[in-house]
Design a protein around this motif. Structure first.
Motif, PDB file in Angstrom:
ATOM      1  N   VAL A 108      73.894  90.373  20.614  1.00  0.00           N
ATOM      2  CA  VAL A 108      73.874  91.466  19.648  1.00  0.00           C
ATOM      3  C   VAL A 108      74.777  91.166  18.465  1.00  0.00           C
ATOM      4  N   MET A 109      75.947  90.559  18.740  1.00  0.00           N
ATOM      5  CA  MET A 109      76.965  90.442  17.706  1.00  0.00           C
ATOM      6  C   MET A 109      77.117  89.032  17.152  1.00  0.00           C
ATOM      7  N   GLY A 110      76.556  88.035  17.811  1.00  0.00           N
ATOM      8  CA  GLY A 110      76.812  86.670  17.393  1.00  0.00           C
ATOM      9  C   GLY A 110      78.148  86.205  17.936  1.00  0.00           C
ATOM     10  N   PHE A 111      78.580  84.999  17.540  1.00  0.00           N
ATOM     11  CA  PHE A 111      79.829  84.464  18.061  1.00  0.00           C
ATOM     12  C   PHE A 111      81.004  84.957  17.230  1.00  0.00           C
ATOM     13  N   GLY A 112      82.209  84.771  17.748  1.00  0.00           N
ATOM     14  CA  GLY A 112      83.403  85.136  17.011  1.00  0.00           C
ATOM     15  C   GLY A 112      84.165  86.253  17.677  1.00  0.00           C
ATOM     16  N   ALA A 113      85.018  86.912  16.890  1.00  0.00           N
ATOM     17  CA  ALA A 113      85.855  87.961  17.462  1.00  0.00           C
ATOM     18  C   ALA A 113      85.040  89.220  17.763  1.00  0.00           C
ATOM     19  N   GLY A 114      83.918  89.403  17.068  1.00  0.00           N
ATOM     20  CA  GLY A 114      83.122  90.627  17.207  1.00  0.00           C
ATOM     21  C   GLY A 114      82.726  90.957  18.634  1.00  0.00           C
ATOM     22  N   PRO A 115      81.982  90.058  19.312  1.00  0.00           N
ATOM     23  CA  PRO A 115      81.548  90.398  20.670  1.00  0.00           C
ATOM     24  C   PRO A 115      82.726  90.627  21.605  1.00  0.00           C
ATOM     25  N   THR A 116      83.808  89.863  21.413  1.00  0.00           N
ATOM     26  CA  THR A 116      84.971  90.051  22.278  1.00  0.00           C
ATOM     27  C   THR A 116      85.530  91.457  22.097  1.00  0.00           C
ATOM     28  N   LEU A 117      85.638  91.849  20.841  1.00  0.00           N
ATOM     29  CA  LEU A 117      86.176  93.171  20.547  1.00  0.00           C
ATOM     30  C   LEU A 117      85.299  94.259  21.166  1.00  0.00           C
ATOM     31  N   VAL A 118      83.976  94.103  21.003  1.00  0.00           N
ATOM     32  CA  VAL A 118      83.059  95.111  21.546  1.00  0.00           C
ATOM     33  C   VAL A 118      83.154  95.165  23.064  1.00  0.00           C
ATOM     34  N   ALA A 119      83.189  93.990  23.695  1.00  0.00           N
ATOM     35  CA  ALA A 119      83.257  93.968  25.158  1.00  0.00           C
ATOM     36  C   ALA A 119      84.571  94.583  25.635  1.00  0.00           C
ATOM     37  N   LEU A 120      85.660  94.230  24.967  1.00  0.00           N
ATOM     38  CA  LEU A 120      86.954  94.785  25.356  1.00  0.00           C
ATOM     39  C   LEU A 120      86.950  96.294  25.190  1.00  0.00           C
ATOM     40  N   PHE A 121      86.379  96.749  24.071  1.00  0.00           N
ATOM     41  CA  PHE A 121      86.337  98.191  23.792  1.00  0.00           C
ATOM     42  C   PHE A 121      85.522  98.915  24.855  1.00  0.00           C
ATOM     43  N   ILE A 187      88.881  84.918  28.067  1.00  0.00           N
ATOM     44  CA  ILE A 187      87.559  84.324  28.177  1.00  0.00           C
ATOM     45  C   ILE A 187      86.825  84.415  26.850  1.00  0.00           C
ATOM     46  N   GLY A 188      87.294  85.329  25.975  1.00  0.00           N
ATOM     47  CA  GLY A 188      86.683  85.470  24.659  1.00  0.00           C
ATOM     48  C   GLY A 188      86.677  84.180  23.863  1.00  0.00           C
ATOM     49  N   SER A 189      87.585  83.268  24.184  1.00  0.00           N
ATOM     50  CA  SER A 189      87.601  82.024  23.419  1.00  0.00           C
ATOM     51  C   SER A 189      86.357  81.185  23.694  1.00  0.00           C
ATOM     52  N   THR A 190      85.633  81.461  24.775  1.00  0.00           N
ATOM     53  CA  THR A 190      84.380  80.734  25.001  1.00  0.00           C
ATOM     54  C   THR A 190      83.307  81.197  24.030  1.00  0.00           C
ATOM     55  N   VAL A 191      83.480  82.361  23.412  1.00  0.00           N
ATOM     56  CA  VAL A 191      82.534  82.776  22.381  1.00  0.00           C
ATOM     57  C   VAL A 191      83.222  82.730  21.022  1.00  0.00           C
ATOM     58  N   ALA A 192      84.190  81.816  20.902  1.00  0.00           N
ATOM     59  CA  ALA A 192      84.797  81.472  19.622  1.00  0.00           C
ATOM     60  C   ALA A 192      85.700  82.541  19.047  1.00  0.00           C
ATOM     61  N   ALA A 193      86.266  83.402  19.894  1.00  0.00           N
ATOM     62  CA  ALA A 193      87.316  84.294  19.401  1.00  0.00           C
ATOM     63  C   ALA A 193      88.627  83.532  19.475  1.00  0.00           C
ATOM     64  N   LYS A 194      89.536  83.826  18.543  1.00  0.00           N
ATOM     65  CA  LYS A 194      90.805  83.095  18.523  1.00  0.00           C
ATOM     66  C   LYS A 194      91.766  83.721  19.516  1.00  0.00           C
ATOM     67  N   THR A 195      91.799  83.220  20.725  1.00  0.00           N
ATOM     68  CA  THR A 195      92.727  83.761  21.712  1.00  0.00           C
ATOM     69  C   THR A 195      93.388  82.630  22.473  1.00  0.00           C
ATOM     70  N   LEU A 196      94.315  82.986  23.332  1.00  0.00           N
ATOM     71  CA  LEU A 196      95.056  81.989  24.096  1.00  0.00           C
ATOM     72  C   LEU A 196      94.169  81.223  25.073  1.00  0.00           C
ATOM     73  N   GLY A 197      92.973  81.778  25.354  1.00  0.00           N
ATOM     74  CA  GLY A 197      92.047  81.055  26.218  1.00  0.00           C
ATOM     75  C   GLY A 197      91.738  79.672  25.665  1.00  0.00           C
ATOM     76  N   GLU A 198      91.796  79.553  24.332  1.00  0.00           N
ATOM     77  CA  GLU A 198      91.556  78.278  23.664  1.00  0.00           C
ATOM     78  C   GLU A 198      92.430  77.177  24.258  1.00  0.00           C
ATOM     79  N   VAL A 199      93.705  77.498  24.491  1.00  0.00           N
ATOM     80  CA  VAL A 199      94.645  76.503  25.018  1.00  0.00           C
ATOM     81  C   VAL A 199      94.226  76.085  26.427  1.00  0.00           C
ATOM     82  N   ILE A 200      93.903  77.085  27.252  1.00  0.00           N
ATOM     83  CA  ILE A 200      93.525  76.788  28.632  1.00  0.00           C
ATOM     84  C   ILE A 200      92.250  75.958  28.660  1.00  0.00           C
ATOM     85  N   ILE A 201      91.272  76.352  27.847  1.00  0.00           N
ATOM     86  CA  ILE A 201      89.995  75.639  27.874  1.00  0.00           C
ATOM     87  C   ILE A 201      90.160  74.229  27.322  1.00  0.00           C
TER      88      ILE A 201
END
Lengths: 246, 398
Positions: A108-121, A187-201
């Motif tokens: 629905v939202m494409g990649f980036g911070a958007g889907p992460t924000l929606v899912a978190l919300f 886990i949001g970093s797997t859909v290209a949100a800028k989070t600490l998951g980036e480091v782990i992945i």
């Protein structure tokens, strides 16, 4: 007492590590092999942490406003019709795995911070809403009766009696939602949100245990600090209500 | 509980069900936005197709039928049973319509084209599912009736999938392309969820009983488990890999015992750690909830400590312990998705593969079964807890 001291030390360590990660390189050096870097430098850990926390804060604030609003709505006479449905939706909705919600937001939202924000919300709504409902519907009848007897209007009862009484429970809901959001944002970093998951992945992909450990350490410490912080707030709120009620 | 239909404010409009109005609004939006997306292949963005656009006259008829069902739901005088029936029929019809549009839109000799469910389909499903749920939540069905509803829903949806009617839909095409793999990962997912639950019960129950008997240990044990539970899943999963990799490499005999840093093992252990807190704390709560009178009576009968535990305390604590099983199972079914990210298998494999390839149908192939599994587990165990609770009317909750 010891627990509080440990928490303080953890917070201190976290801040020091984020401000100057390189001075802790010795700590992570033993985890690397083949001279791989010990500290993640692609993006600064501080900015990742801030953007991670920003995402979580934004989502949790939005879910709090909407969830508490809806909770108030369905417990008023005008919204009572929705109460059984609301109860069912929250209990069923919480069985939805957060990761699946995140994945489903992508089409629905494409990649980036958007889907992460929606899912978190969306996922954050449920615990807060459920606790608001419980808080507003399970109040001691003599207190509400007394408020009515004092001649308080509906609005006054809501703001001066019902919401303060429900506050500790609402805070517990926000805490739950914040901790879940913190994990899901990773886990949001797997859909290209800028989070600490980036480091782990990054660590998982390059088999660099040091990255995995420092990413995990920062997220884990954040989660514990947020959890404990909210719990302190809750018990303070409950104590105040306890003395105010007596 | 009591029906608070309209004590004050709503008395002026008794003919309209407000939830019904909401469902109708959702459903009508669903009817005017594209039902499906037609894509030339699995990765490109598609174009939306409405119901009549795909099925012609039959599509108009079907859309009209949906509209009638939604409008009927607005009337507050509609019987709940009828409302439930309309809701269920609507869900089934939406599924069948999806299958029909997929069959109609896919050119017979084209293997690349995909017909994926779009906003319209999801909204229609949501509207009718909510209508059915709303009716169900007001009907006060007996336990047996609710078991039947769950089984019936499973059978109907299983039959639709099995009949091949939906085979043209993109998700089912992805499934057809990797049937064997799908069932292997499904099995993996179940092993992850149930295996970690089993291990947590084996370890957690004794811990729970232990801290029940020695209260001094309660705070430290629960504190540690609480912290474990708070650590974000990706972090815990990630940290398990090097730990077990190191153990496998350095502890003699570990590798041959199946311990490895890759594969299913780290994921299983991470899920196990997450499961401990609910099991331990609910065991404690359940045991604490047993009335002292029952305990004393058992001791008075001359039973030994072990006999009291096995014969009286644990059976009485069972509903609370099963409630922990529900929490753990639902949580683990969801968290097991993350195992896909660290090579642990399960439905998460499809989710993350799909995200990497931006193939959303593949994401759905992983996400939808996970959601279905979590839903079924959640509802079934809720019913079980209720059944157990009903058997013991004298139990008092704290």
């Amino acid at each position: 007492m010891i627990a509080r001291l440990l928490l303080g030390l953890a917070a201190l360590f976290l801040v020091a590590f984020l401000l100057s990660p390189d001075s802790f390189a010795w700590l992570f050096r033993p985890l690397t092999s083949n001279n791989a870097p010990a500290i993640y430098t692609q993006t600064s850990l501080l900015s990742l942490t801030l953007s991670h926390l920003g995402l979580v804060a934004l989502a949790v604030i939005a879910s709090t406003i909407v969830a508490v609003g809806l909770g108030i709505l369905v417990t008023r006479p005008a919204g009572r019709e929705f109460l059984p449905l609301a109860r069912t939706i929250t209990s069923v909705g919480q069985t939805f795995p957060p990761v699946a919600v995140l994945a489903l937001a992508v089409p629905v939202m494409g990649f980036g911070a958007g889907p992460t924000l929606v899912a978190l919300f969306l996922y954050g709504l449920l615990p807060i809403f459920e606790n608001t409902l419980t808080g507003l519907t399970s109040q001691p009848p003599d207190v509400t009766e007394a408020a009515r007897g004092m001649g308080l209007t509906r609005r006054q009862r809501l703001w001066q009696v019902e919401l303060p009484l429900a506050l500790p429970l609402i805070l517990a809901g926000i805490r739950l939602s914040a901790v879940i959001s913190l994990a899901t944002a990773t886990i949001g970093s797997t859909v290209a949100a800028k989070t600490l998951g980036e480091v782990i992945i990054a660590g998982l992909l390059s088999s660099n245990t040091a990255f995995v450990a420092q990413g995990g350490l920062v997220v884990g410490l954040l989660a514990i600090l947020i959890y404990e912080g909210f719990q302190a707030l809750e018990s303070r709120g409950a104590r105040r209500m306890g003395t105010a009620g007596r | 509980m009591t029906d608070l239909a309209s004590p004050a404010g709503t008395a002026s409009t008794p003919a309209i069900s407000r939830p019904g109005l909401l469902f109708a609004a959702l459903g009508f939006v669903g009817l005017v936005v594209p039902l499906v997306q037609f894509k030339a292949n699995r990765i490109v963005l598609g174009e939306g197709v409405l119901l009549p656009g795909a099925l012609g006259a039959a599509g108009w008829l079907l859309a009209a039928a949906f509209a009638v069902g939604l409008l009927a739901g607005i009337s507050a005088r509609l019987d709940y049973r009828l409302r439930l029936l309309i809701g269920c029929a609507g869900v089934v019809a939406a599924l069948l319509a999806l299958g029909a549009t997929a069959q109609a839109l896919t050119p017979p000799d084209n293997n690349m084209a995909r017909v994926a469910p779009a906003t319209g389909f999801w909204l229609l499903m949501l509207a009718f599912a909510l209508m059915a749920t709303d009716a169900l939540s007001r009907m006060h069905l007996s336990l047996a009736q609710r078991w039947l509803m769950l089984a019936g829903a499973g059978v109907v949806i299983g039959a639709i999938l099995w009949s091949g009617w939906l085979d043209g839909v993109s998700v089912m095409r992805e499934y057809a392309a990797r049937k064997d793999l799908f069932w292997r990962e499904a099995w993996r997912h179940l092993i992850l969820a149930f295996g970690s639950l089993g291990a947590a019960l084996v370890v957690g129950l004794p811990i729970g009983i232990g801290i029940y008997q020695s209260p001094r240990l309660r705070r430290p044990v629960l504190g540690v488990l609480n912290i474990l539970q708070t650590i974000p899943s990706l972090a815990l999963f990630g940290i398990m890999i090097p730990i077990f990799g190191w153990i496998a490499a350095n502890v003699p005999g570990a590798a041959s015992a199946g311990i490895a840093g890759i594969g299913i093992f780290p994921a299983l252990v991470a899920l196990f750690l997450y499961s401990l807190l609910p099991v331990v704390s609910n065991t404690l709560v359940g045991l604490n909830g047993v009335s002292p009178a029952a305990r004393d009576a058992a001791f008075g009968l001359g039973m030994t400590e072990a006999q009291v535990l096995r014969g009286v305390l644990l059976p009485l604590a069972l509903p609370v312990i099963i409630a922990a099983v529900r929490i753990v199972l639902v949580q683990n079914i969801g968290l097991a998705v993350i195992a896909g990210l660290i090579g642990g298998g399960g439905f998460g494999t499809f989710v993350f593969q799909g995200l990497n390839q931006t193939a959303m149908d593949l994401v759905l192939l992983g996400a939808l079964p996970t959601i279905a599994l979590a839903l079924i587990a959640g509802i079934a165990l809720d019913l079980l807890v209720e059944a157990l609770d009903r058997h013991k009317p004298e139990r008092t909750e704290a």
